[in-house]
Design an enzyme around this catalytic site. Structure first.
Site, PDB file in Angstrom:
ATOM      1  N   ASN A  52      -7.222  -2.309  -6.589  1.00  0.00           N
ATOM      2  CA  ASN A  52      -7.479  -3.752  -6.479  1.00  0.00           C
ATOM      3  C   ASN A  52      -7.248  -4.395  -7.837  1.00  0.00           C
ATOM      4  OD1 ASN A  52      -8.248  -3.453  -3.782  1.00  0.00           O
ATOM      5  ND2 ASN A  52     -10.301  -2.841  -4.400  1.00  0.00           N
ATOM      6  N   GLU A  65      -0.961   8.770   7.979  1.00  0.00           N
ATOM      7  CA  GLU A  65      -1.791   9.588   7.087  1.00  0.00           C
ATOM      8  C   GLU A  65      -2.668  10.499   7.932  1.00  0.00           C
ATOM      9  OE1 GLU A  65      -4.284   7.162   4.611  1.00  0.00           O
ATOM     10  OE2 GLU A  65      -2.736   6.835   3.106  1.00  0.00           O
ATOM     11  N   ARG A 102      -7.973  -7.255  -9.242  1.00  0.00           N
ATOM     12  CA  ARG A 102      -8.811  -8.451  -9.441  1.00  0.00           C
ATOM     13  C   ARG A 102     -10.218  -8.014  -9.827  1.00  0.00           C
ATOM     14  NH1 ARG A 102      -8.866  -6.947  -4.108  1.00  0.00           N
ATOM     15  NH2 ARG A 102     -10.950  -6.705  -3.251  1.00  0.00           N
ATOM     16  N   GLU A 125      -6.616   2.745  -2.615  1.00  0.00           N
ATOM     17  CA  GLU A 125      -5.980   1.470  -3.007  1.00  0.00           C
ATOM     18  C   GLU A 125      -6.344   1.134  -4.444  1.00  0.00           C
ATOM     19  OE1 GLU A 125      -6.710  -0.390   1.449  1.00  0.00           O
ATOM     20  OE2 GLU A 125      -7.136  -1.662  -0.245  1.00  0.00           O
ATOM     21  N   LYS A 184       0.821  -1.235   0.000  1.00  0.00           N
ATOM     22  CA  LYS A 184       0.000   0.000   0.000  1.00  0.00           C
ATOM     23  C   LYS A 184       0.845   1.271   0.000  1.00  0.00           C
ATOM     24  CE  LYS A 184      -3.318  -2.779  -0.081  1.00  0.00           C
ATOM     25  NZ  LYS A 184      -3.774  -3.159  -1.444  1.00  0.00           N
ATOM     26  N   GLY A 196      -8.460  -2.500   5.644  1.00  0.00           N
ATOM     27  CA  GLY A 196      -8.681  -2.077   7.030  1.00  0.00           C
ATOM     28  C   GLY A 196      -7.842  -2.820   8.043  1.00  0.00           C
TER      29      GLY A 196
HETATM   30  C1  MV4 Z   1      -8.725   5.796   5.835  1.00  0.00           C
HETATM   31  C2  MV4 Z   1      -9.861   6.344   6.476  1.00  0.00           C
HETATM   32  C3  MV4 Z   1      -9.793   7.688   6.878  1.00  0.00           C
HETATM   33  N1  MV4 Z   1      -8.663   8.407   6.692  1.00  0.00           N
HETATM   34  N2  MV4 Z   1      -7.626   6.545   5.654  1.00  0.00           N
HETATM   35  C4  MV4 Z   1     -10.323   1.312   5.578  1.00  0.00           C
HETATM   36  C5  MV4 Z   1      -9.888   0.178   4.736  1.00  0.00           C
HETATM   37  C6  MV4 Z   1      -8.773   0.656   3.936  1.00  0.00           C
HETATM   38  N3  MV4 Z   1      -9.122   0.485   2.543  1.00  0.00           N
HETATM   39  C7  MV4 Z   1      -8.585   2.086   4.236  1.00  0.00           C
HETATM   40  N4  MV4 Z   1      -9.678   2.452   5.117  1.00  0.00           N
HETATM   41  C8  MV4 Z   1      -9.776   3.726   5.589  1.00  0.00           C
HETATM   42  N5  MV4 Z   1      -8.721   4.508   5.387  1.00  0.00           N
HETATM   43  C9  MV4 Z   1      -7.600   7.820   6.080  1.00  0.00           C
HETATM   44  N6  MV4 Z   1      -6.467   8.559   5.898  1.00  0.00           N
HETATM   45  C10 MV4 Z   1     -10.988   5.527   6.660  1.00  0.00           C
HETATM   46  C11 MV4 Z   1     -10.926   4.213   6.247  1.00  0.00           C
HETATM   47  C12 MV4 Z   1     -12.098   3.382   6.541  1.00  0.00           C
HETATM   48  C13 MV4 Z   1     -12.901   2.929   5.526  1.00  0.00           C
HETATM   49  C14 MV4 Z   1     -12.582   3.220   4.208  1.00  0.00           C
HETATM   50  C15 MV4 Z   1     -13.426   2.758   3.222  1.00  0.00           C
HETATM   51  C16 MV4 Z   1     -14.555   2.005   3.538  1.00  0.00           C
HETATM   52  C17 MV4 Z   1     -14.838   1.700   4.833  1.00  0.00           C
HETATM   53  C18 MV4 Z   1     -14.018   2.149   5.853  1.00  0.00           C
HETATM   54  C19 MV4 Z   1     -14.307   1.853   7.166  1.00  0.00           C
HETATM   55  C20 MV4 Z   1     -13.492   2.290   8.121  1.00  0.00           C
HETATM   56  C21 MV4 Z   1     -12.365   3.057   7.831  1.00  0.00           C
END
Ligand code: MV4
Length: 449
Positions: free
Chosen positions: A290, A201, A292, A288, A116, A166
């Site tokens: 993905n 971050e 796939r 991110e 990542k 997550g």
């Molecule tokens: C974050 C965020 C808030 N601020 N990064 C969760 C999974 C991973 N893909 C990254 N995620 C998050 N990153 C920053 N700088 C909040 C989340 C997050 C989230 C993101 C997308 C969908 C659901 C989520 C649930 C909790 C936290």
């Protein structure tokens, strides 16, 4: 074009891929663990090979057995689906060395986007907006750590470089929690991924998870599709997805441009998804990529009328895209509900077991992707996804009404499911108003502050 494809997966996605292959005149090989011998994907495939016992590491993750199954059946390609080996660089490499086409992006793309921190660096260099934070990984002993953190601004989030979805994340509300959060995240990441690298971050409060489907051909052409809003998640497991989201057409156009730019930056090949976080001021940031086909791909298939699995296969076979972004349309509003074998009325505890009876929903604008049937026994050995129920209608409120109607028809006895959760959520006023963020379930359903 391929003559015979081995599907290295199970459940609804294996059925989905076999359906695409059969319509393309491509022969199919199903692989299955011993307990999956009576599954629908085995029934629908032209051939099937038992690749080991129930435990995934001995079967669906057993690279030697899967490659052997491809060799003895003469498969010239392998479709990994999602999960299992779909983002395993080593597996893609083994396929290549055995002269079996891996239906997916270049292995270097899988590797780059799987880390990542590397993914973020790659996207930042390509000019894609990324979340403010540290360029490199940090530790609790990093010189000037507190100065670096203060410059980013609290609240912060510590993320594992090998993480994703997550896992290995820690929110840091203020300076006094910083060192412990870093150490905890490192320990978790080391235990979960064998790699304890973490980075910092700026934490975005209540973001939306907005993602763009992309397709890329062997010549470097790329198209993107209308976005999917995947914000309704529980413990980072998506439960409801919809397209389009309620972002403005201007933002849709801008984010689509950056999604295609991100794909071009890694010379993306076949099907992938660019995930963004969008804050309340409609600032968006790369999260991110993905590499796939995703569980929620049918949302985009219904909203734009494309068969993403057929596109993925024919692109992997070297065919050109043959169309571009301007040819992509939005045909209506689509909602997908993931029906899992979990009791949503008892904190989503797993509910494996025998399905005594099932009445499937149907009618205009309804799609059901599933591998279950009356008498099917849901194993506890794999993920809990039973079915994806989708609807399309001309407007969001009509799609909600259609989904409620379809859910009311969907009856599964013998096990518990997430159907009650979906009925409750689609009736929720905040959901109906489109006030959807990644903390929706905690804040709007369970009333957490
Ligand atoms: C974050 C965020 C808030 N601020 N990064 C969760 C999974 C991973 N893909 C990254 N995620 C998050 N990153 C920053 N700088 C909040 C989340 C997050 C989230 C993101 C997308 C969908 C659901 C989520 C649930 C909790 C936290």
């Amino acid at each position: 074009m391929f003559n015979k494809i081995l599907i290295a997966n199970r459940g609804e996605i294996a059925v989905r891929i076999i359906r695409a292959c059969r319509e393309m005149g491509i022969r199919t090989v199903a692989v299955h663990s011993d307990i999956d011998a009576e599954c629908l994907h085995v029934k629908f495939a032209d051939e099937s090979v038992c690749i080991g016992p129930a435990q995934s590491s001995e079967s669906y993750l057993n690279i030697a057995n899967i490659i052997s199954a491809a060799e003895i059946t003469g498969a010239d390609a392998i479709h990994p689906g999602y999960g299992f080996l779909s983002e395993n660089t080593y597996f893609a490499d083994v396929c290549e060395s055995c002269n079996i086409k891996f239906i997916g992006p270049h292995k270097t793309t899988i590797q780059q986007m799987g880390d990542k921190s590397t993914a973020k660096k790659t996207m930042r260099k390509a000019g894609i907006p990324t979340i403010p934070g540290t360029e490199e990984c940090i530790t609790a002993e990093t010189p000037k750590l507190f100065k670096i953190a203060k410059k980013i601004g609290y609240p912060l989030i510590v993320k594992a470089s090998a993480g994703g979805g997550g896992k290995g994340m820690r929110i840091v509300p203020s300076e006094d929690a910083l060192k412990n959060a870093i150490i905890t995240a490192q320990t978790e990441a080391k235990a979960a991924f064998g790699n304890g690298d973490v980075y910092l971050e700026k934490y975005l409060e209540e973001p939306k998870h907005i993602e763009f489907q992309i397709l890329g051909d062997i010549k470097g052409n790329v198209v993107s599709y209308p976005e999917r809003d995947c914000s309704i998640q529980r413990r980072h497991q998506k439960l409801i997805e919809e397209s389009p989201s309620n972002i403005s057409p201007k933002l849709r156009k801008k984010m689509g441009h950056y999604a295609r730019l991100a794909a071009k930056a890694v010379d993306y090949f076949t099907a992938g998804t660019i995930e963004f976080l969008v804050d309340k001021k409609e600032n968006f940031y790369f999260m991110e990529m993905n590499t796939r086909i995703q569980v929620e791909h049918p949302v985009t298939e219904m909203v734009s009328g494309v068969d993403l699995v057929k596109e993925q296969i024919r692109l992997a076979g070297g065919e050109p895209l043959g169309y571009n972004y301007d040819d992509v349309v939005i045909k209506g509003h689509v909602i997908e509900c993931r029906i899992n074998a979990e009791d949503s009325e008892k904190d989503f505890i797993p509910s494996p077991g025998k399905i005594e009876s099932v009445i499937f929903p149907g009618g205009p604008g309804v799609r059901l992707d599933t591998h279950i049937y009356p008498g099917y026994t849901v194993p506890s050995a794999y993920d809990s996804l039973l079915a994806k129920l989708l609807v399309i209608d001309t407007k969001r409120e009509k799609a909600i009404a259609r989904m409620q109607r379809a859910l009311s028809e969907f009856e599964i006895t013998g096990i518990k499911t997430t159907i009650p959760f979906h009925k409750t959520t689609l009736a929720n006023d905040y959901f109906k108003k489109g006030e959807i963020y990644t903390n929706f379930i905690q804040k709007r359903l369970y009333g957490e502050k």
